[in-house]
Design a protein around this motif. Structure first.
Motif, PDB file in Angstrom:
ATOM      1  N   GLY A 179       0.786  -1.230   0.000  1.00  0.00           N
ATOM      2  CA  GLY A 179       0.000   0.000   0.000  1.00  0.00           C
ATOM      3  C   GLY A 179       0.818   1.281   0.000  1.00  0.00           C
ATOM      4  O   GLY A 179       0.298   2.355  -0.264  1.00  0.00           O
ATOM      5  N   ARG A 212       4.533  -0.164   5.774  1.00  0.00           N
ATOM      6  CA  ARG A 212       5.902  -0.681   5.902  1.00  0.00           C
ATOM      7  C   ARG A 212       6.935   0.108   5.096  1.00  0.00           C
ATOM      8  O   ARG A 212       7.983   0.493   5.639  1.00  0.00           O
ATOM      9  CB  ARG A 212       5.937  -2.156   5.482  1.00  0.00           C
ATOM     10  CG  ARG A 212       5.174  -3.059   6.432  1.00  0.00           C
ATOM     11  CD  ARG A 212       4.942  -4.423   5.821  1.00  0.00           C
ATOM     12  NE  ARG A 212       4.070  -4.334   4.653  1.00  0.00           N
ATOM     13  CZ  ARG A 212       3.788  -5.331   3.826  1.00  0.00           C
ATOM     14  NH1 ARG A 212       4.355  -6.513   4.039  1.00  0.00           N
ATOM     15  NH2 ARG A 212       2.961  -5.177   2.817  1.00  0.00           N
ATOM     16  N   HIS A 246      -3.564   3.658  -2.487  1.00  0.00           N
ATOM     17  CA  HIS A 246      -3.548   4.834  -1.598  1.00  0.00           C
ATOM     18  C   HIS A 246      -2.801   6.004  -2.234  1.00  0.00           C
ATOM     19  O   HIS A 246      -2.295   6.873  -1.522  1.00  0.00           O
ATOM     20  CB  HIS A 246      -2.935   4.460  -0.245  1.00  0.00           C
ATOM     21  CG  HIS A 246      -3.714   3.411   0.475  1.00  0.00           C
ATOM     22  ND1 HIS A 246      -4.794   3.708   1.285  1.00  0.00           N
ATOM     23  CD2 HIS A 246      -3.613   2.066   0.473  1.00  0.00           C
ATOM     24  CE1 HIS A 246      -5.308   2.581   1.765  1.00  0.00           C
ATOM     25  NE2 HIS A 246      -4.611   1.562   1.288  1.00  0.00           N
TER      26      HIS A 246
HETATM   27  P1  4NP Z   1       1.557  -1.679   3.556  1.00  0.00           P
HETATM   28  O1  4NP Z   1       0.191  -2.103   4.296  1.00  0.00           O
HETATM   29  O2  4NP Z   1       1.655  -2.563   2.319  1.00  0.00           O
HETATM   30  O3  4NP Z   1       2.614  -1.972   4.551  1.00  0.00           O
HETATM   31  O4  4NP Z   1       1.436  -0.210   3.224  1.00  0.00           O
HETATM   32  C1  4NP Z   1      -1.061  -2.096   3.681  1.00  0.00           C
HETATM   33  C2  4NP Z   1      -1.730  -0.900   3.510  1.00  0.00           C
HETATM   34  C3  4NP Z   1      -2.996  -0.897   2.967  1.00  0.00           C
HETATM   35  C4  4NP Z   1      -3.594  -2.080   2.593  1.00  0.00           C
HETATM   36  C5  4NP Z   1      -2.928  -3.279   2.767  1.00  0.00           C
HETATM   37  C6  4NP Z   1      -1.662  -3.285   3.297  1.00  0.00           C
HETATM   38  N1  4NP Z   1      -4.907  -2.087   2.050  1.00  0.00           N
HETATM   39  O5  4NP Z   1      -5.497  -3.184   1.898  1.00  0.00           O
HETATM   40  O6  4NP Z   1      -5.463  -1.005   1.771  1.00  0.00           O
END
Ligand code: 4NP
Length: 147
Positions: A11, A15, A43
């Motif tokens: 997203g 992380r 996002h």
């Molecule tokens: P990231 O976490 O990959 O660490 O930024 C996530 C952020 C959003 C989502 C999934 C994982 N989402 O499903 O929107």
């Protein structure tokens, strides 16, 4: 020589922006280009997850300037090293990697064999931000030491 590093997760709100901000602090004065991106684009343009930025702020790390963006094939030309958070990120990146790409693709936890984990758990679902930030700080420090 590694001069530019891109951190990638799904997203780009939990992380990878956390890794970007932590690594930027650790690598201050080293003249590296540092950025982060997400494989999904879900996002795009949004600030990081407030749970991530709050945990970072508790540690004196500012994430307020970061906005989510989707990784693009041109990133494989722009960056020397692309650091994925998990195995699915690696598969998604390989799917858009140009044939003549120059970037080296690794996973962040390749730098922490001592913790016996290969993927950074996704705190968006698990809500374990302090644990994930500890892991990212350790791995980013080892990554910097390896350059
Ligand atoms: P990231 O976490 O990959 O660490 O930024 C996530 C952020 C959003 C989502 C999934 C994982 N989402 O499903 O929107």
């Amino acid at each position: 020589m590694t001069k530019s590093i891109l951190f990638v997760c799904l997203g780009n709100i939990c992380r990878s922006p956390t890794a970007e901000a932590i690594f930027r602090g650790q690598a201050q004065g080293r003249g590296l280009e540092i950025d982060s991106a997400g494989t999904s684009g879900w996002h795009d343009g949004n600030p990081s997850d407030p749970r991530a930025s709050a945990e970072a702020a508790r540690r004196g790390i500012d994430m307020s300037y970061i906005r989510s963006r989707k990784v693009v094939p041109a990133d494989f030309e722009r960056f020397d090293l692309i650091v994925a958070m998990d195995a699915q990120n690696v598969r998604d990146l390989q799917a858009i990697q140009p044939a003549a790409s120059r970037a080296q693709l690794v996973k962040l936890l390749d730098y922490t064999p001592e913790i016996g984990l290969s993927d950074v758990p996704d705190p968006y679902y698990e809500d374990n931000f302090p644990e994930v930030l500890d892991m990212i700080e350790l791995a980013c420090g080892n990554l910097l030491a390896s350059l």
